[in-house]
Design a protein around this motif. Sequence first.
Motif, PDB file in Angstrom:
ATOM      1  N   ASP A 105      52.824 -74.905  83.486  1.00 16.62           N
ATOM      2  CA  ASP A 105      53.516 -73.766  82.882  1.00 16.62           C
ATOM      3  C   ASP A 105      52.543 -72.773  82.262  1.00 16.62           C
ATOM      4  OD1 ASP A 105      55.984 -74.779  83.587  1.00 16.62           O
ATOM      5  OD2 ASP A 105      56.296 -75.812  81.682  1.00 16.62           O
ATOM      6  N   ASP A 106      51.377 -73.253  81.892  1.00 15.32           N
ATOM      7  CA  ASP A 106      50.403 -72.388  81.225  1.00 15.32           C
ATOM      8  C   ASP A 106      49.860 -71.317  82.168  1.00 15.32           C
ATOM      9  OD1 ASP A 106      48.922 -71.968  78.690  1.00 15.32           O
ATOM     10  OD2 ASP A 106      47.171 -72.313  79.977  1.00 15.32           O
ATOM     11  N   VAL A 107      49.868 -71.583  83.454  1.00 12.82           N
ATOM     12  CA  VAL A 107      49.375 -70.594  84.422  1.00 12.82           C
ATOM     13  C   VAL A 107      50.207 -69.315  84.348  1.00 12.82           C
ATOM     14  CG1 VAL A 107      49.033 -70.093  86.861  1.00 12.82           C
ATOM     15  CG2 VAL A 107      48.444 -72.358  85.963  1.00 12.82           C
ATOM     16  N   ALA A 108      51.522 -69.471  84.371  1.00 11.33           N
ATOM     17  CA  ALA A 108      52.408 -68.303  84.300  1.00 11.33           C
ATOM     18  C   ALA A 108      52.295 -67.617  82.941  1.00 11.33           C
ATOM     19  CB  ALA A 108      53.850 -68.720  84.563  1.00 11.33           C
ATOM     20  N   PHE A 109      52.142 -68.406  81.875  1.00 10.28           N
ATOM     21  CA  PHE A 109      52.005 -67.831  80.541  1.00 10.28           C
ATOM     22  C   PHE A 109      50.725 -66.994  80.450  1.00 10.28           C
ATOM     23  CE2 PHE A 109      50.499 -68.066  76.103  1.00 10.28           C
ATOM     24  CZ  PHE A 109      51.588 -67.492  75.455  1.00 10.28           C
ATOM     25  N   HIS A 110      49.654 -67.499  81.017  1.00 10.88           N
ATOM     26  CA  HIS A 110      48.400 -66.745  80.998  1.00 10.88           C
ATOM     27  C   HIS A 110      48.570 -65.399  81.695  1.00 10.88           C
ATOM     28  CE1 HIS A 110      44.089 -65.955  81.093  1.00 10.88           C
ATOM     29  NE2 HIS A 110      44.243 -65.601  82.352  1.00 10.88           N
ATOM     30  N   ASP A 111      49.208 -65.408  82.853  1.00  9.33           N
ATOM     31  CA  ASP A 111      49.426 -64.161  83.584  1.00  9.33           C
ATOM     32  C   ASP A 111      50.281 -63.200  82.762  1.00  9.33           C
ATOM     33  OD1 ASP A 111      47.959 -65.215  85.664  1.00  9.33           O
ATOM     34  OD2 ASP A 111      49.707 -65.809  86.852  1.00  9.33           O
ATOM     35  N   PHE A 112      51.276 -63.754  82.079  1.00 14.57           N
ATOM     36  CA  PHE A 112      52.160 -62.945  81.228  1.00 14.57           C
ATOM     37  C   PHE A 112      51.366 -62.291  80.098  1.00 14.57           C
ATOM     38  CE2 PHE A 112      54.400 -63.144  77.107  1.00 14.57           C
ATOM     39  CZ  PHE A 112      55.368 -62.162  77.304  1.00 14.57           C
ATOM     40  N   ILE A 113      50.549 -63.064  79.401  1.00 15.28           N
ATOM     41  CA  ILE A 113      49.780 -62.532  78.285  1.00 15.28           C
ATOM     42  C   ILE A 113      48.811 -61.444  78.754  1.00 15.28           C
ATOM     43  CG2 ILE A 113      47.944 -63.088  76.636  1.00 15.28           C
ATOM     44  CD1 ILE A 113      50.648 -63.871  75.614  1.00 15.28           C
ATOM     45  N   VAL A 114      48.127 -61.697  79.850  1.00 11.23           N
ATOM     46  CA  VAL A 114      47.187 -60.704  80.375  1.00 11.23           C
ATOM     47  C   VAL A 114      47.917 -59.402  80.689  1.00 11.23           C
ATOM     48  CG1 VAL A 114      45.682 -60.139  82.321  1.00 11.23           C
ATOM     49  CG2 VAL A 114      45.540 -62.396  81.246  1.00 11.23           C
ATOM     50  N   ARG A 115      49.068 -59.516  81.334  1.00 11.46           N
ATOM     51  CA  ARG A 115      49.839 -58.328  81.710  1.00 11.46           C
ATOM     52  C   ARG A 115      50.348 -57.581  80.475  1.00 11.46           C
ATOM     53  NH1 ARG A 115      53.386 -60.763  84.163  1.00 11.46           N
ATOM     54  NH2 ARG A 115      55.243 -60.541  82.841  1.00 11.46           N
ATOM     55  N   MET A 116      50.896 -58.322  79.510  1.00  7.54           N
ATOM     56  CA  MET A 116      51.470 -57.697  78.324  1.00  7.54           C
ATOM     57  C   MET A 116      50.405 -57.017  77.469  1.00  7.54           C
ATOM     58  SD  MET A 116      54.815 -57.966  78.207  1.00  7.54           S
ATOM     59  CE  MET A 116      54.646 -57.446  79.911  1.00  7.54           C
ATOM     60  N   ARG A 117      49.241 -57.621  77.367  1.00  6.50           N
ATOM     61  CA  ARG A 117      48.190 -57.030  76.532  1.00  6.50           C
ATOM     62  C   ARG A 117      47.657 -55.737  77.144  1.00  6.50           C
ATOM     63  NH1 ARG A 117      43.635 -60.784  74.549  1.00  6.50           N
ATOM     64  NH2 ARG A 117      43.464 -59.184  72.921  1.00  6.50           N
ATOM     65  N   LYS A 118      47.725 -55.624  78.455  1.00  8.68           N
ATOM     66  CA  LYS A 118      47.305 -54.389  79.112  1.00  8.68           C
ATOM     67  C   LYS A 118      48.300 -53.264  78.841  1.00  8.68           C
ATOM     68  CE  LYS A 118      44.686 -56.402  82.963  1.00  8.68           C
ATOM     69  NZ  LYS A 118      44.649 -56.627  84.433  1.00  8.68           N
ATOM     70  N   GLU A 119      49.540 -53.636  78.511  1.00  5.87           N
ATOM     71  CA  GLU A 119      50.597 -52.651  78.355  1.00  5.87           C
ATOM     72  C   GLU A 119      50.881 -52.294  76.902  1.00  5.87           C
ATOM     73  OE1 GLU A 119      53.973 -54.233  80.420  1.00  5.87           O
ATOM     74  OE2 GLU A 119      52.964 -54.222  82.375  1.00  5.87           O
ATOM     75  N   THR A 120      50.070 -52.793  75.973  1.00  6.03           N
ATOM     76  CA  THR A 120      50.317 -52.505  74.563  1.00  6.03           C
ATOM     77  C   THR A 120      49.029 -52.089  73.869  1.00  6.03           C
ATOM     78  OG1 THR A 120      51.292 -53.362  72.517  1.00  6.03           O
ATOM     79  CG2 THR A 120      49.908 -54.880  73.767  1.00  6.03           C
ATOM     80  N   GLN A 121      49.183 -51.306  72.804  1.00  7.69           N
ATOM     81  CA  GLN A 121      48.057 -50.977  71.943  1.00  7.69           C
ATOM     82  C   GLN A 121      48.059 -51.850  70.692  1.00  7.69           C
ATOM     83  OE1 GLN A 121      48.308 -46.732  71.231  1.00  7.69           O
ATOM     84  NE2 GLN A 121      47.266 -46.263  73.145  1.00  7.69           N
ATOM     85  N   ALA A 122      49.087 -52.657  70.535  1.00  5.23           N
ATOM     86  CA  ALA A 122      49.189 -53.526  69.361  1.00  5.23           C
ATOM     87  C   ALA A 122      48.206 -54.694  69.471  1.00  5.23           C
ATOM     88  CB  ALA A 122      50.614 -54.055  69.224  1.00  5.23           C
ATOM     89  N   PHE A 123      47.634 -55.065  68.342  1.00  6.81           N
ATOM     90  CA  PHE A 123      46.816 -56.270  68.296  1.00  6.81           C
ATOM     91  C   PHE A 123      47.718 -57.495  68.387  1.00  6.81           C
ATOM     92  CE2 PHE A 123      44.200 -53.161  65.980  1.00  6.81           C
ATOM     93  CZ  PHE A 123      43.007 -53.290  66.667  1.00  6.81           C
ATOM     94  N   VAL A 124      47.173 -58.596  68.878  1.00  6.32           N
ATOM     95  CA  VAL A 124      47.945 -59.838  69.008  1.00  6.32           C
ATOM     96  C   VAL A 124      47.329 -60.915  68.120  1.00  6.32           C
ATOM     97  CG1 VAL A 124      48.693 -61.664  70.570  1.00  6.32           C
ATOM     98  CG2 VAL A 124      48.670 -59.288  71.358  1.00  6.32           C
ATOM     99  N   LEU A 125      48.163 -61.492  67.250  1.00  7.35           N
ATOM    100  CA  LEU A 125      47.779 -62.625  66.414  1.00  7.35           C
ATOM    101  C   LEU A 125      48.419 -63.864  67.022  1.00  7.35           C
ATOM    102  CD1 LEU A 125      48.674 -61.055  62.927  1.00  7.35           C
ATOM    103  CD2 LEU A 125      46.745 -60.512  64.438  1.00  7.35           C
ATOM    104  N   GLY A 126      47.601 -64.825  67.440  1.00 10.13           N
ATOM    105  CA  GLY A 126      48.139 -65.955  68.197  1.00 10.13           C
ATOM    106  C   GLY A 126      47.863 -67.299  67.558  1.00 10.13           C
ATOM    107  N   GLY A 127      48.884 -68.136  67.514  1.00 12.38           N
ATOM    108  CA  GLY A 127      48.738 -69.469  66.942  1.00 12.38           C
ATOM    109  C   GLY A 127      48.198 -70.489  67.941  1.00 12.38           C
ATOM    110  N   VAL A 128      47.481 -71.460  67.412  1.00  6.54           N
ATOM    111  CA  VAL A 128      47.063 -72.644  68.158  1.00  6.54           C
ATOM    112  C   VAL A 128      47.353 -73.846  67.274  1.00  6.54           C
ATOM    113  CG1 VAL A 128      45.116 -73.907  69.163  1.00  6.54           C
ATOM    114  CG2 VAL A 128      45.279 -71.420  69.469  1.00  6.54           C
ATOM    115  N   ARG A 129      47.976 -74.880  67.845  1.00 11.99           N
ATOM    116  CA  ARG A 129      48.440 -76.043  67.070  1.00 11.99           C
ATOM    117  C   ARG A 129      49.287 -75.569  65.885  1.00 11.99           C
ATOM    118  NH1 ARG A 129      46.029 -77.806  70.966  1.00 11.99           N
ATOM    119  NH2 ARG A 129      44.693 -79.661  71.053  1.00 11.99           N
TER     120      ARG A 129
END
Length: 237
Positions: A105-129
């Motif tokens: 499932d992470d493969v599709a999520f990675h593609d989603f994040i890459v695509r979305m970040r190209k389409e926004t000027q907003a910074f992204v704060l991302g959680g891990v664990r």
Amino acid sequence: MFKVKKPIMAMVHLKGGSDEEKLAIAKREIDQYAKNGVDAVIIENYFGNSDHVEEVLKYMRTERKEMIYGVNVLNDDASAFELANKYDACFIQLDSVAGHLTPEDDVAFHDFIVRMRKETQAFVLGGVRFKYQPYLSGRSLEEDLQIGMTRCDAIVVTGEGTGMVTDLEKIAKFRSIMGNDFPLIVGAGVTAENAKLQLDVADAAIVGSYLKDTHKDDGDVCEEHVQKFMSEIEKLR
């Protein structure tokens, strides 16, 4: 994005029994935060839905555009990007950017994040664990953090739950793995009493429960608590 050291982002949880009450409470909380020196607010559907988030973001853009504001749409990352773009939010908080999905499932999520970040000027704060998020990747913390750092502009670390103190050892471990140059945000359990210890290691904090009259997420924002907290932050700065 911030002009100060150790910026503080305060949660707007959208408490209220009706659409009108949620908006009224959100406006009051935003006023209280702005008046007492909080650096940014995060509009989140904790007690509401994405429509309530949109109404508050609409208010921010028209009446509070001088403020730094972000958005977190729980369980709907796509809506978070959509609303951030529509209402000029400065940043987006995503509860997890690595570790919460199976490798497949992470493969599709990675593609989603890459695509979305190209389409926004907003910074992204991302959680891990991140609190309440599953651990399904099978990867080490080091691997998930390295992947996470490619998917966002700052990593958010938390303990086990909302309002619960984030273990200092966990914060230090994240910092050790990430190095000193990538922003690290403590996303839960920061108080006036532990802020110095936690922000000696981390770069910023997201605060919600501590600023309420009950020190719990379902309380009302208490100006005395906000003042006390920000007073400690000013000492750090």
